[in-house]
Design an enzyme around this catalytic site. Structure first.
Site, PDB file in Angstrom:
ATOM      1  N   VAL A   8      -2.764  -3.288  -3.723  1.00  0.00           N
ATOM      2  CA  VAL A   8      -2.188  -1.963  -3.556  1.00  0.00           C
ATOM      3  C   VAL A   8      -1.944  -1.790  -2.065  1.00  0.00           C
ATOM      4  CG1 VAL A   8      -3.165  -0.893  -5.632  1.00  0.00           C
ATOM      5  CG2 VAL A   8      -4.485  -0.894  -3.516  1.00  0.00           C
ATOM      6  N   SER A   9      -1.075  -0.853  -1.713  1.00  0.00           N
ATOM      7  CA  SER A   9      -0.644  -0.744  -0.315  1.00  0.00           C
ATOM      8  C   SER A   9      -1.625  -0.035   0.606  1.00  0.00           C
ATOM      9  CB  SER A   9       0.709  -0.036  -0.252  1.00  0.00           C
ATOM     10  OG  SER A   9       1.668  -0.811  -0.933  1.00  0.00           O
ATOM     11  N   THR A  10      -2.446   0.871   0.058  1.00  0.00           N
ATOM     12  CA  THR A  10      -3.357   1.631   0.923  1.00  0.00           C
ATOM     13  C   THR A  10      -4.754   1.678   0.327  1.00  0.00           C
ATOM     14  OG1 THR A  10      -2.972   3.774  -0.149  1.00  0.00           O
ATOM     15  CG2 THR A  10      -1.446   3.151   1.629  1.00  0.00           C
ATOM     16  N   GLN A  13      -5.153   4.028  -2.762  1.00  0.00           N
ATOM     17  CA  GLN A  13      -4.576   3.717  -4.062  1.00  0.00           C
ATOM     18  C   GLN A  13      -5.585   3.011  -4.959  1.00  0.00           C
ATOM     19  OE1 GLN A  13      -1.039   1.691  -2.556  1.00  0.00           O
ATOM     20  NE2 GLN A  13       0.213   3.282  -3.498  1.00  0.00           N
TER      21      GLN A  13
END
Length: 184
Positions: A8-10, A13
């Site tokens: 996931v990007s962050t 998330q």
């Protein structure tokens, strides 16, 4: 051995949806990164690439979770192939053990990269329009209510800069930028 990779990007998330899908597919081990996919310099991806052995299968939810551009995707799959490790992307139904799967991997990677570029282009265009309309001002500056008091203690030599940064929860760059701005 079936190896799952989740990204996931962050940090905020959630990875549960991807993890559940991989567990349902019977993966033996899962590697999870909470980082941008803009490049392949991700700690868990590196660990996974070192971990896999001949005969293993790496399974991902989708190509975009594994790599964001065609070059990175093809390089990663090439590394897996050199180790005689299969690659499977569930969403795109890609399996690199077949010539068709290898071809489809290349096509889907190019399409995913193109879509990412379109998203970024639309985002930039939207920001320009919002700025012109006075609706976009960027992220509000983070408040540090104790900054003046703690910075004064630092200036008097009562605490070190590192201690001041820790008390404020600020990065080194942000701390010194703010000190410089206030000193003007």
């Amino acid at each position: 051995m079936k190896i799952g990779y989740v990204r996931v990007s962050t940090q905020e998330q959630n990875t549960i949806r991807q993890e559940v899908m991989l567990r349902e597919l019977g993966v033996d081990k899962i590697f999870i990164d909470k980082a941008s996919g803009k490049n392949a310099d991700r700690p868990e991806l590196k660990r996974m690439m070192n971990y896999v052995r001949k005969g293993d299968t790496v399974i991902v939810e989708s190509i975009s979770r594994f790599a964001r551009n065609t070059r990175d995707l093809l390089e990663l799959v090439e590394q897996l192939t050199a180790k005689e490790v299969e690659f499977v992307s569930k969403k795109e139904a890609i399996d690199t053990t077949t010539p068709t799967g290898k071809f489809m991997l290349t096509v889907f990677a190019a399409v995913a990269e193109l879509e990412r570029e379109y998203i970024l282009q639309r985002q930039r265009e939207g920001i320009v329009i919002a700025k012109q309309q006075g609706k976009y001002r960027g992220r509000p500056a983070k408040e540090y209510p104790d900054f003046d008091r703690i910075a004064a203690r630092w200036r008097r030599g009562e605490i070190s800069a590192v201690q001041a940064m820790q008390q404020l929860g600020m990065s080194k760059t942000r701390f010194y930028e703010r000190v410089k701005r206030i000193s003007r």
